[in-house]
Scaffold this motif. Structure first.
Motif, PDB file in Angstrom:
ATOM      1  N   HIS A   1      38.034  49.143  49.683  1.00 40.76           N
ATOM      2  CA  HIS A   1      38.759  47.884  49.477  1.00 40.76           C
ATOM      3  C   HIS A   1      38.285  47.223  48.175  1.00 40.76           C
ATOM      4  O   HIS A   1      39.109  46.745  47.385  1.00 40.76           O
ATOM      5  CB  HIS A   1      38.538  46.946  50.671  1.00 40.76           C
ATOM      6  CG  HIS A   1      39.104  45.588  50.465  1.00 40.76           C
ATOM      7  ND1 HIS A   1      40.416  45.283  50.748  1.00 40.76           N
ATOM      8  CD2 HIS A   1      38.558  44.445  49.978  1.00 40.76           C
ATOM      9  CE1 HIS A   1      40.641  44.012  50.450  1.00 40.76           C
ATOM     10  NE2 HIS A   1      39.538  43.493  49.983  1.00 40.76           N
ATOM     11  N   ALA A   2      36.981  47.221  47.958  1.00 39.22           N
ATOM     12  CA  ALA A   2      36.432  46.612  46.742  1.00 39.22           C
ATOM     13  C   ALA A   2      36.941  47.335  45.500  1.00 39.22           C
ATOM     14  O   ALA A   2      37.260  46.695  44.490  1.00 39.22           O
ATOM     15  CB  ALA A   2      34.904  46.625  46.791  1.00 39.22           C
ATOM     16  N   ASP A   3      37.034  48.654  45.565  1.00 40.45           N
ATOM     17  CA  ASP A   3      37.548  49.413  44.417  1.00 40.45           C
ATOM     18  C   ASP A   3      39.006  49.067  44.129  1.00 40.45           C
ATOM     19  O   ASP A   3      39.399  48.917  42.975  1.00 40.45           O
ATOM     20  CB  ASP A   3      37.402  50.915  44.657  1.00 40.45           C
ATOM     21  CG  ASP A   3      35.964  51.387  44.504  1.00 40.45           C
ATOM     22  OD1 ASP A   3      35.146  50.636  43.927  1.00 40.45           O
ATOM     23  OD2 ASP A   3      35.665  52.498  44.978  1.00 40.45           O
ATOM     24  N   VAL A   4      39.810  48.948  45.180  1.00 36.79           N
ATOM     25  CA  VAL A   4      41.215  48.558  44.982  1.00 36.79           C
ATOM     26  C   VAL A   4      41.279  47.165  44.356  1.00 36.79           C
ATOM     27  O   VAL A   4      42.049  46.933  43.428  1.00 36.79           O
ATOM     28  CB  VAL A   4      42.003  48.596  46.312  1.00 36.79           C
ATOM     29  CG1 VAL A   4      43.395  47.989  46.134  1.00 36.79           C
ATOM     30  CG2 VAL A   4      42.108  50.016  46.849  1.00 36.79           C
ATOM     31  N   ALA A   5      40.454  46.256  44.844  1.00 35.82           N
ATOM     32  CA  ALA A   5      40.454  44.889  44.299  1.00 35.82           C
ATOM     33  C   ALA A   5      40.080  44.888  42.816  1.00 35.82           C
ATOM     34  O   ALA A   5      40.674  44.153  42.027  1.00 35.82           O
ATOM     35  CB  ALA A   5      39.490  44.011  45.101  1.00 35.82           C
ATOM     36  N   LYS A   6      39.124  45.729  42.430  1.00 32.73           N
ATOM     37  CA  LYS A   6      38.740  45.828  41.014  1.00 32.73           C
ATOM     38  C   LYS A   6      39.907  46.327  40.172  1.00 32.73           C
ATOM     39  O   LYS A   6      40.192  45.780  39.119  1.00 32.73           O
ATOM     40  CB  LYS A   6      37.548  46.774  40.839  1.00 32.73           C
ATOM     41  CG  LYS A   6      36.217  46.112  40.981  1.00 32.73           C
ATOM     42  CD  LYS A   6      35.115  47.004  40.469  1.00 32.73           C
ATOM     43  CE  LYS A   6      34.728  47.977  41.549  1.00 32.73           C
ATOM     44  NZ  LYS A   6      33.547  48.774  41.271  1.00 32.73           N
ATOM     45  N   VAL A   7      40.568  47.362  40.650  1.00 36.00           N
ATOM     46  CA  VAL A   7      41.704  47.916  39.908  1.00 36.00           C
ATOM     47  C   VAL A   7      42.825  46.888  39.819  1.00 36.00           C
ATOM     48  O   VAL A   7      43.419  46.701  38.759  1.00 36.00           O
ATOM     49  CB  VAL A   7      42.207  49.225  40.573  1.00 36.00           C
ATOM     50  CG1 VAL A   7      43.523  49.682  39.971  1.00 36.00           C
ATOM     51  CG2 VAL A   7      41.162  50.316  40.419  1.00 36.00           C
ATOM     52  N   ARG A   8      43.111  46.216  40.923  1.00 28.98           N
ATOM     53  CA  ARG A   8      44.149  45.184  40.901  1.00 28.98           C
ATOM     54  C   ARG A   8      43.798  44.092  39.918  1.00 28.98           C
ATOM     55  O   ARG A   8      44.656  43.605  39.178  1.00 28.98           O
ATOM     56  CB  ARG A   8      44.336  44.566  42.295  1.00 28.98           C
ATOM     57  CG  ARG A   8      45.210  45.343  43.200  1.00 28.98           C
ATOM     58  CD  ARG A   8      45.662  44.570  44.436  1.00 28.98           C
ATOM     59  NE  ARG A   8      45.099  43.267  44.593  1.00 28.98           N
ATOM     60  CZ  ARG A   8      44.262  42.916  45.589  1.00 28.98           C
ATOM     61  NH1 ARG A   8      43.898  43.779  46.500  1.00 28.98           N
ATOM     62  NH2 ARG A   8      43.824  41.699  45.666  1.00 28.98           N
ATOM     63  N   GLY A   9      42.549  43.702  39.889  1.00 25.44           N
ATOM     64  CA  GLY A   9      42.101  42.660  38.959  1.00 25.44           C
ATOM     65  C   GLY A   9      42.303  43.068  37.516  1.00 25.44           C
ATOM     66  O   GLY A   9      42.790  42.289  36.700  1.00 25.44           O
ATOM     67  N   ARG A  10      41.959  44.321  37.204  1.00 30.15           N
ATOM     68  CA  ARG A  10      42.170  44.824  35.842  1.00 30.15           C
ATOM     69  C   ARG A  10      43.650  44.887  35.529  1.00 30.15           C
ATOM     70  O   ARG A  10      44.077  44.563  34.445  1.00 30.15           O
ATOM     71  CB  ARG A  10      41.562  46.225  35.685  1.00 30.15           C
ATOM     72  CG  ARG A  10      40.097  46.228  35.460  1.00 30.15           C
ATOM     73  CD  ARG A  10      39.629  47.561  34.917  1.00 30.15           C
ATOM     74  NE  ARG A  10      40.029  48.676  35.719  1.00 30.15           N
ATOM     75  CZ  ARG A  10      39.291  49.250  36.657  1.00 30.15           C
ATOM     76  NH1 ARG A  10      38.081  48.794  36.911  1.00 30.15           N
ATOM     77  NH2 ARG A  10      39.733  50.300  37.326  1.00 30.15           N
TER      78      ARG A  10
END
Length: 130
Positions: free
Chosen positions: A117-126
């Motif tokens: 979930h954290a990885d998806v959030a990072k990608v979404r943020g970028r």
């Protein structure tokens, strides 16, 4: 740039999906009993109500793959719409129902789901920042 962002989002969602499927498999086997074979598991994934809540995430991943496979160039609007769809879907809710409730439960019990979930959030943020 949009293609790379969408590819990164799709890849991170696929990892999240895998973590959720594995987490649900473990829970299913605790509650219902051992899954007999990979074919049985595939049948459960596609037709058993226990796993039905994962369908919206599966459909989103397919939508991203389809957008990436289109002959027409990706538009910023398409990329943004898919990023927003991911953001709307990946909301956990203790008091919700359907995807949000099950997602909340998976986040509470499984560190692999939290990391994905954290990885998806990072990608979404970028994706949203450029």
């Amino acid at each position: 740039m949009g293609r790379r962002r969408l590819e990164a989002l799709g890849a991170s969602l696929l990892i999240l999906h895998k973590a959720l499927v594995e987490s649900e498999r473990v829970e299913y086997e605790k509650v219902i009993g051992k899954i007999q074979s990979p074919n049985h598991f595939l049948q459960l994934l596609t037709s058993d109500p226990w796993f039905a809540w994962l369908s919206p995430l599966s459909r989103l991943i397919v939508s991203i793959d389809e957008a990436l496979d289109e002959k027409e160039p990706l538009t910023g609007a398409t990329v943004e719409a898919l990023v927003k769809q991911a953001a709307r879907l990946l909301v956990a809710s203790e008091s919700g129902s359907g995807f949000p409730e099950h997602y909340y439960e998976a986040l509470q019990r499984d560190p692999d789901v939290i990391l994905a979930h954290a990885d998806v959030a990072k990608v979404r943020g970028r994706a949203g920042s450029t």
